[in-house]
Design a protein around this motif. Structure first.
Motif, PDB file in Angstrom:
ATOM      1  N   SER A 117      -8.121  -4.647  -0.530  1.00 50.70           N
ATOM      2  CA  SER A 117      -7.760  -5.592  -1.580  1.00 50.70           C
ATOM      3  C   SER A 117      -6.258  -5.515  -1.798  1.00 50.70           C
ATOM      4  O   SER A 117      -5.652  -4.442  -1.658  1.00 50.70           O
ATOM      5  N   GLN A 118      -5.663  -6.653  -2.139  1.00 53.81           N
ATOM      6  CA  GLN A 118      -4.228  -6.666  -2.401  1.00 53.81           C
ATOM      7  C   GLN A 118      -3.946  -6.080  -3.777  1.00 53.81           C
ATOM      8  O   GLN A 118      -4.567  -6.450  -4.765  1.00 53.81           O
ATOM      9  N   THR A 168      -3.049  -1.854   1.294  1.00 51.28           N
ATOM     10  CA  THR A 168      -3.917  -3.022   1.132  1.00 51.28           C
ATOM     11  C   THR A 168      -5.140  -2.937   2.040  1.00 51.28           C
ATOM     12  O   THR A 168      -6.267  -3.219   1.619  1.00 51.28           O
ATOM     13  N   TRP A 177       2.895  -1.189   2.097  1.00 45.74           N
ATOM     14  CA  TRP A 177       2.114  -2.213   1.390  1.00 45.74           C
ATOM     15  C   TRP A 177       0.881  -2.580   2.208  1.00 45.74           C
ATOM     16  O   TRP A 177      -0.247  -2.627   1.684  1.00 45.74           O
ATOM     17  N   ASN A 209       2.477  -8.725   2.852  1.00 44.80           N
ATOM     18  CA  ASN A 209       1.294  -9.595   2.897  1.00 44.80           C
ATOM     19  C   ASN A 209       0.984 -10.050   4.324  1.00 44.80           C
ATOM     20  O   ASN A 209      -0.185 -10.108   4.729  1.00 44.80           O
ATOM     21  N   SER A 224      -0.477  -7.264   6.268  1.00 42.84           N
ATOM     22  CA  SER A 224      -1.843  -6.991   5.790  1.00 42.84           C
ATOM     23  C   SER A 224      -2.852  -7.885   6.496  1.00 42.84           C
ATOM     24  O   SER A 224      -3.945  -7.434   6.880  1.00 42.84           O
TER      25      SER A 224
END
Length: 202
Positions: free
Chosen positions: A88-89, A83, A79, A132, A135
């Motif tokens: 960008s997520q 990202t 992930w 997240n 990231s």
């Protein structure tokens, strides 16, 4: 269950109630396609129940937890890499996280009890959150040309979490919800008609 058009096939639902360690009762609903062919015997609830008891003995909770954790860590790393590369997520990554974690829990845990679904859901959510978090640290690593470990030591985890909370949007909750659903749904061992028949004839 959704309404279905009548066909020549029949679906049999067997509800099995078993006792768990806590003394409470856990209800397991297993739906098995019992459509038959001229050379194939029909299934009865007792046959289904006997097979469920057999595969329940094969469940492996510790391995399910280990598999869920490993899958969550691997999927969160993927992930973060995607990202950072895309700058960008991508919310749909949560779908992949839920599937990967759920499949890992099912493959290693071989579970049919609700506990395995909960494990899959929890680790799927963990994978999304870690994705997240990684990231953010990854962006810092790229922006300031430092190593990932240096970014980890330079920025407190609490600050990263606060940033993520401030940036939460309805779409985040949607994708997290999908990951939870998939992590739960895919964590259960699938029971096929062929397996039950082979067991009854063995």
């Amino acid at each position: 269950m959704d309404n279905q058009k009548e066909t020549t096939n029949e679906v049999s639902e067997a509800t099995v109630t078993t006792s768990v360690n806590s003394g409470q009762e856990e209800v397991l609903e297993a739906t098995i396609d019992t459509s038959t062919t001229p050379n194939q015997p029909s299934l009865d609830p007792e046959t289904i129940r006997a097979y469920e008891e057999k595969i329940r003995a094969e469940q492996n909770l510790p391995m399910a937890i280990v598999a869920g954790l490993v899958a969550a860590l691997v999927s969160s790393a993927v992930w973060a890499l995607v990202t950072i590369k895309a700058e960008s997520q991508i919310g749909w990554m949560a779908v992949g996280v839920g599937f990967l974690v759920g499949y890992a829990v099912r493959y290693m845990g071989k579970g049919i009890d609700n506990t395995f679904g909960v494990i899959g859901a929890v680790f799927a959510l963990l994978g999304c959150v870690l994705g997240n978090i990684f990231s953010v640290y990854g962006f810092v690593t790229v922006e300031f040309d430092v190593t990932f470990m240096e970014s980890l030591s330079a920025i407190p985890l609490g600050e990263v979490i606060n940033v993520l909370i401030d940036d939460l949007s309805p779409y985040d909750f949607l994708f997290y919800g999908i990951a939870l659903y998939e992590g739960f749904k895919f964590s259960f061992r699938q029971i096929t008609q062929e397996e039950v028949i082979q067991n009854s004839q063995g």
